[in-house]
Motif scaffolding. Structure first.
Motif, PDB file in Angstrom:
ATOM      1  N   ALA A 109      94.353  -8.961 158.565  1.00 41.08           N
ATOM      2  CA  ALA A 109      95.237  -8.335 159.550  1.00 41.08           C
ATOM      3  C   ALA A 109      96.589  -7.953 158.950  1.00 41.08           C
ATOM      4  O   ALA A 109      97.147  -6.894 159.272  1.00 41.08           O
ATOM      5  N   GLU A 110      97.120  -8.786 158.056  1.00 46.00           N
ATOM      6  CA  GLU A 110      98.434  -8.479 157.476  1.00 46.00           C
ATOM      7  C   GLU A 110      98.407  -7.212 156.635  1.00 46.00           C
ATOM      8  O   GLU A 110      99.379  -6.444 156.615  1.00 46.00           O
ATOM      9  N   ASP A 111      97.295  -6.973 155.950  1.00 47.35           N
ATOM     10  CA  ASP A 111      97.154  -5.738 155.171  1.00 47.35           C
ATOM     11  C   ASP A 111      97.104  -4.523 156.099  1.00 47.35           C
ATOM     12  O   ASP A 111      97.700  -3.481 155.813  1.00 47.35           O
ATOM     13  N   VAL A 112      96.387  -4.672 157.211  1.00 43.65           N
ATOM     14  CA  VAL A 112      96.255  -3.568 158.161  1.00 43.65           C
ATOM     15  C   VAL A 112      97.593  -3.282 158.832  1.00 43.65           C
ATOM     16  O   VAL A 112      97.986  -2.129 159.007  1.00 43.65           O
ATOM     17  N   ASP A 113      98.323  -4.341 159.203  1.00 42.82           N
ATOM     18  CA  ASP A 113      99.650  -4.172 159.811  1.00 42.82           C
ATOM     19  C   ASP A 113     100.573  -3.402 158.866  1.00 42.82           C
ATOM     20  O   ASP A 113     101.283  -2.479 159.284  1.00 42.82           O
ATOM     21  N   LYS A 114     100.566  -3.791 157.613  1.00 43.72           N
ATOM     22  CA  LYS A 114     101.445  -3.155 156.627  1.00 43.72           C
ATOM     23  C   LYS A 114     101.148  -1.671 156.511  1.00 43.72           C
ATOM     24  O   LYS A 114     102.059  -0.834 156.513  1.00 43.72           O
ATOM     25  N   TYR A 115      99.861  -1.319 156.430  1.00 43.52           N
ATOM     26  CA  TYR A 115      99.528   0.098 156.315  1.00 43.52           C
ATOM     27  C   TYR A 115      99.834   0.851 157.612  1.00 43.52           C
ATOM     28  O   TYR A 115     100.380   1.945 157.588  1.00 43.52           O
ATOM     29  N   PHE A 116      99.480   0.245 158.756  1.00 39.97           N
ATOM     30  CA  PHE A 116      99.702   0.911 160.045  1.00 39.97           C
ATOM     31  C   PHE A 116     101.167   1.296 160.204  1.00 39.97           C
ATOM     32  O   PHE A 116     101.479   2.422 160.612  1.00 39.97           O
ATOM     33  N   HIS A 117     102.076   0.390 159.852  1.00 39.96           N
ATOM     34  CA  HIS A 117     103.500   0.664 160.038  1.00 39.96           C
ATOM     35  C   HIS A 117     104.105   1.504 158.919  1.00 39.96           C
ATOM     36  O   HIS A 117     105.275   1.880 158.995  1.00 39.96           O
ATOM     37  N   SER A 118     103.312   1.839 157.917  1.00 41.97           N
ATOM     38  CA  SER A 118     103.773   2.774 156.884  1.00 41.97           C
ATOM     39  C   SER A 118     103.519   4.221 157.298  1.00 41.97           C
ATOM     40  O   SER A 118     104.047   5.152 156.689  1.00 41.97           O
ATOM     41  N   ARG A 119     102.699   4.418 158.334  1.00 41.20           N
ATOM     42  CA  ARG A 119     102.367   5.770 158.799  1.00 41.20           C
ATOM     43  C   ARG A 119     103.515   6.332 159.634  1.00 41.20           C
ATOM     44  O   ARG A 119     104.398   5.598 160.086  1.00 41.20           O
ATOM     45  N   SER A 120     103.478   7.638 159.849  1.00 41.00           N
ATOM     46  CA  SER A 120     104.509   8.264 160.684  1.00 41.00           C
ATOM     47  C   SER A 120     104.417   7.728 162.106  1.00 41.00           C
ATOM     48  O   SER A 120     103.359   7.248 162.546  1.00 41.00           O
ATOM     49  N   ARG A 121     105.519   7.808 162.850  1.00 41.37           N
ATOM     50  CA  ARG A 121     105.533   7.316 164.227  1.00 41.37           C
ATOM     51  C   ARG A 121     104.489   8.053 165.072  1.00 41.37           C
ATOM     52  O   ARG A 121     103.779   7.442 165.872  1.00 41.37           O
ATOM     53  N   LEU A 122     104.381   9.365 164.891  1.00 43.34           N
ATOM     54  CA  LEU A 122     103.411  10.126 165.672  1.00 43.34           C
ATOM     55  C   LEU A 122     101.980   9.681 165.367  1.00 43.34           C
ATOM     56  O   LEU A 122     101.147   9.582 166.276  1.00 43.34           O
ATOM     57  N   SER A 123     101.689   9.396 164.097  1.00 43.06           N
ATOM     58  CA  SER A 123     100.350   8.927 163.736  1.00 43.06           C
ATOM     59  C   SER A 123     100.060   7.568 164.357  1.00 43.06           C
ATOM     60  O   SER A 123      98.936   7.299 164.798  1.00 43.06           O
ATOM     61  N   GLN A 124     101.072   6.705 164.407  1.00 41.42           N
ATOM     62  CA  GLN A 124     100.891   5.405 165.043  1.00 41.42           C
ATOM     63  C   GLN A 124     100.634   5.568 166.542  1.00 41.42           C
ATOM     64  O   GLN A 124      99.759   4.914 167.112  1.00 41.42           O
ATOM     65  N   LEU A 125     101.388   6.458 167.174  1.00 34.12           N
ATOM     66  CA  LEU A 125     101.193   6.714 168.601  1.00 34.12           C
ATOM     67  C   LEU A 125      99.801   7.281 168.861  1.00 34.12           C
ATOM     68  O   LEU A 125      99.124   6.891 169.814  1.00 34.12           O
ATOM     69  N   GLY A 126      99.377   8.207 168.005  1.00 31.99           N
ATOM     70  CA  GLY A 126      98.058   8.806 168.166  1.00 31.99           C
ATOM     71  C   GLY A 126      96.952   7.780 168.044  1.00 31.99           C
ATOM     72  O   GLY A 126      95.985   7.789 168.807  1.00 31.99           O
ATOM     73  N   ALA A 127      97.098   6.857 167.073  1.00 30.34           N
ATOM     74  CA  ALA A 127      96.088   5.818 166.887  1.00 30.34           C
ATOM     75  C   ALA A 127      96.048   4.872 168.077  1.00 30.34           C
ATOM     76  O   ALA A 127      94.979   4.433 168.516  1.00 30.34           O
ATOM     77  N   ALA A 128      97.217   4.547 168.620  1.00 33.84           N
ATOM     78  CA  ALA A 128      97.285   3.635 169.761  1.00 33.84           C
ATOM     79  C   ALA A 128      96.773   4.290 171.040  1.00 33.84           C
ATOM     80  O   ALA A 128      96.208   3.624 171.908  1.00 33.84           O
ATOM     81  N   ALA A 129      96.952   5.600 171.153  1.00 26.74           N
ATOM     82  CA  ALA A 129      96.576   6.309 172.376  1.00 26.74           C
ATOM     83  C   ALA A 129      95.097   6.670 172.430  1.00 26.74           C
ATOM     84  O   ALA A 129      94.525   6.830 173.500  1.00 26.74           O
ATOM     85  N   SER A 130      94.473   6.784 171.277  1.00 33.81           N
ATOM     86  CA  SER A 130      93.103   7.292 171.232  1.00 33.81           C
ATOM     87  C   SER A 130      92.059   6.219 171.507  1.00 33.81           C
ATOM     88  O   SER A 130      92.070   5.161 170.881  1.00 33.81           O
ATOM     89  N   GLN A 131      91.174   6.508 172.429  1.00 30.35           N
ATOM     90  CA  GLN A 131      89.980   5.683 172.630  1.00 30.35           C
ATOM     91  C   GLN A 131      88.851   6.383 171.878  1.00 30.35           C
ATOM     92  O   GLN A 131      87.968   7.000 172.464  1.00 30.35           O
ATOM     93  N   GLN A 132      88.910   6.281 170.567  1.00 23.72           N
ATOM     94  CA  GLN A 132      88.105   7.114 169.679  1.00 23.72           C
ATOM     95  C   GLN A 132      86.614   7.073 170.012  1.00 23.72           C
ATOM     96  O   GLN A 132      86.048   6.017 170.249  1.00 23.72           O
ATOM     97  N   SER A 133      86.026   8.257 170.040  1.00 25.80           N
ATOM     98  CA  SER A 133      84.603   8.494 170.276  1.00 25.80           C
ATOM     99  C   SER A 133      84.203   8.417 171.751  1.00 25.80           C
ATOM    100  O   SER A 133      83.065   8.736 172.087  1.00 25.80           O
TER     101      SER A 133
END
Length: 203
Positions: A109-133
């Motif tokens: 989880a710590e590796d994923v957190d680090k990468y997630f917060h390295s992305r742009s704010r819009l990309s983070q919002l998009g990932a959080a908003a999407s119920q993918q598939s």
């Protein structure tokens, strides 16, 4: 002619497929127009029904190939029930291809957190908003979800639990390079404990 070309690409003398892949990726970064780290990722259900899509490979080292995705997506569900996958990198500008297959495990989880917060704010919002598939009624619904999250989290956006990272640990890596008259060069590296066995294949 083929042997000279292979010497230039480094595959003829290579003993370490990860180091060779890193060299080829660097070559692609200098010549491929868009996303040299883009890769076709193939997964399958428990009963063997395959599916494939493009993802971005975010890091490669001796442990394997890392990528990130929504665990609730089709690929996430398939990896949950059948943790094996294959990748195919195709660098058209270089006329090279690399195929990788092996087992997949989730990253800490710590590796994923680090990468997630390295992305742009819009990309983070998009990932959080999407119920993918899942079925999306309209684009407006997605945009509304992004605006809602943007207002809810003016500072740091928490990583959703379903957004995870995966490591494909390769058991086989095959390097392919275009040759004149379809006399292509193919070399297969197969894992043998901590070492690799290398064979040339017919094209």
């Amino acid at each position: 002619m083929g042997e000279v070309a292979m010497d230039e690409s480094g595959v003829e003398s290579a003993g370490d497929p990860i180091a060779l892949f890193q060299r080829w990726l660097k070559d692609a970064e200098g010549g491929e127009l868009n996303d040299p780290e883009a890769v076709a990722l193939a997964t399958a259900t428990a009963d063997g029904i395959p599916s494939v899509r493009m993802v971005l490979m975010k890091r490669v080292d001796n442990d394997g190939f890392r990528f990130y995705t929504n665990a609730g997506s089709q690929k996430g569900a398939e990896l949950g029930e059948n943790p094996r996958a294959a990748m195919c990198f195709h660098w058209k500008s270089l006329r090279r291809q690399v195929r990788v297959s092996g087992t997949v495990t989730e990253l800490p989880a710590e590796d994923v957190d680090k990468y997630f917060h390295s992305r742009s704010r819009l990309s983070q919002l998009g990932a959080a908003a999407s119920q993918q598939s899942r079925v999306l009624v309209s684009r407006e619904v997605l945009e509304a979800r992004v605006k809602e999250l943007e207002a809810k989290f003016p500072g740091e956006i928490p990583r959703p639990d379903y957004w995870r990272g995966y490591l494909l640990r390769p058991e086989r890596i095959e390097f392919w390079k275009d040759g004149a008259g379809r006399l292509h060069d193919r070399f297969l590296f197969s894992r043998d404990g901590d070492a690799w066995r290398k064979k040339r294949l017919f094209p």
